[in-house]
Design a protein around this motif. Structure first.
Motif, PDB file in Angstrom:
ATOM      1  N   TYR A  87      -5.136  -9.433  -4.638  1.00  0.00           N
ATOM      2  CA  TYR A  87      -3.976  -8.695  -4.132  1.00  0.00           C
ATOM      3  C   TYR A  87      -2.965  -8.473  -5.258  1.00  0.00           C
ATOM      4  O   TYR A  87      -2.465  -7.355  -5.442  1.00  0.00           O
ATOM      5  CB  TYR A  87      -3.337  -9.464  -2.975  1.00  0.00           C
ATOM      6  CG  TYR A  87      -2.194  -8.727  -2.326  1.00  0.00           C
ATOM      7  CD1 TYR A  87      -2.433  -7.809  -1.309  1.00  0.00           C
ATOM      8  CD2 TYR A  87      -0.876  -8.953  -2.722  1.00  0.00           C
ATOM      9  CE1 TYR A  87      -1.384  -7.121  -0.714  1.00  0.00           C
ATOM     10  CE2 TYR A  87       0.175  -8.275  -2.132  1.00  0.00           C
ATOM     11  CZ  TYR A  87      -0.085  -7.365  -1.127  1.00  0.00           C
ATOM     12  OH  TYR A  87       0.957  -6.680  -0.545  1.00  0.00           O
ATOM     13  N   LYS A  91      -1.771  -4.901  -6.884  1.00  0.00           N
ATOM     14  CA  LYS A  91      -0.342  -4.565  -6.931  1.00  0.00           C
ATOM     15  C   LYS A  91       0.060  -4.213  -8.360  1.00  0.00           C
ATOM     16  O   LYS A  91       0.750  -3.219  -8.595  1.00  0.00           O
ATOM     17  CB  LYS A  91       0.470  -5.750  -6.402  1.00  0.00           C
ATOM     18  CG  LYS A  91       1.896  -5.422  -6.101  1.00  0.00           C
ATOM     19  CD  LYS A  91       2.557  -6.585  -5.380  1.00  0.00           C
ATOM     20  CE  LYS A  91       3.902  -6.124  -4.856  1.00  0.00           C
ATOM     21  NZ  LYS A  91       4.519  -7.137  -4.014  1.00  0.00           N
ATOM     22  N   LEU A  97      -1.093  -0.423  -1.344  1.00  0.00           N
ATOM     23  CA  LEU A  97      -1.506  -1.507  -0.461  1.00  0.00           C
ATOM     24  C   LEU A  97      -1.053  -1.190   0.955  1.00  0.00           C
ATOM     25  O   LEU A  97       0.127  -0.921   1.192  1.00  0.00           O
ATOM     26  CB  LEU A  97      -0.924  -2.827  -0.944  1.00  0.00           C
ATOM     27  CG  LEU A  97      -1.399  -3.222  -2.356  1.00  0.00           C
ATOM     28  CD1 LEU A  97      -0.524  -4.306  -2.937  1.00  0.00           C
ATOM     29  CD2 LEU A  97      -2.849  -3.630  -2.346  1.00  0.00           C
ATOM     30  N   PHE A 109      -6.274  -1.516   1.334  1.00  0.00           N
ATOM     31  CA  PHE A 109      -5.627  -0.664   0.342  1.00  0.00           C
ATOM     32  C   PHE A 109      -6.182   0.745   0.450  1.00  0.00           C
ATOM     33  O   PHE A 109      -7.134   0.991   1.174  1.00  0.00           O
ATOM     34  CB  PHE A 109      -5.837  -1.225  -1.068  1.00  0.00           C
ATOM     35  CG  PHE A 109      -7.276  -1.200  -1.538  1.00  0.00           C
ATOM     36  CD1 PHE A 109      -7.747  -0.162  -2.341  1.00  0.00           C
ATOM     37  CD2 PHE A 109      -8.163  -2.205  -1.183  1.00  0.00           C
ATOM     38  CE1 PHE A 109      -9.062  -0.134  -2.777  1.00  0.00           C
ATOM     39  CE2 PHE A 109      -9.476  -2.190  -1.616  1.00  0.00           C
ATOM     40  CZ  PHE A 109      -9.930  -1.151  -2.410  1.00  0.00           C
TER      41      PHE A 109
END
Length: 122
Positions: A87, A91, A97, A109
């Motif tokens: 994650y 990012k 996301l 996503f």
């Protein structure tokens, strides 16, 4: 009824993309794809572990306005050993996301074409 002649196995998944070159670069960066082959000027067959992945500009499946179909639900799941580091990586890469990490196990996503995809801890 006899036994089905269809194998109980997923061979490949197709992801609709609008620009094969840009999508190939994006997926290579996100999934670490190092190799693959282009076929018929609109398919990229990625070298993957397990089930195969094809990025497809889908000329045959566009609507009357030439619009590309989209995966509007996370129908394809990619595995990870650490969902939280995955994650964070997504990012940092500026990936759109859709969810935070859910149930300490997965997140959703979007790719550059708006296809919803999932990452799930193995």
């Amino acid at each position: 009824m006899g036994r089905s002649p269809i194998k109980n196995r997923v061979n490949l998944v197709f992801i609709p993309v609008s620009n094969l070159k840009k999508s190939k670069e994006w997926y290579a960066r996100i999934l670490g794809i190092n190799d693959g082959e282009i076929h018929f000027d609109h398919l990229f067959v990625a070298e993957m572990e397990g089930t195969g992945l094809i990025l497809d500009e889908m000329p045959m499946w566009r609507d009357e306005n030439g619009e590309l179909p989209r995966l509007n639900v996370p129908a394809i799941q990619f595995g990870t050993e650490d969902v939280h580091s995955s994650y964070k990586f997504m990012k940092e890469q500026g990936v759109e996301l859709v969810t935070d990490v859910q149930h300490d196990h997965f997140f959703v996503f979007k790719d550059p074409d708006g296809n919803m995809l999932m990452v799930c801890e193995d």
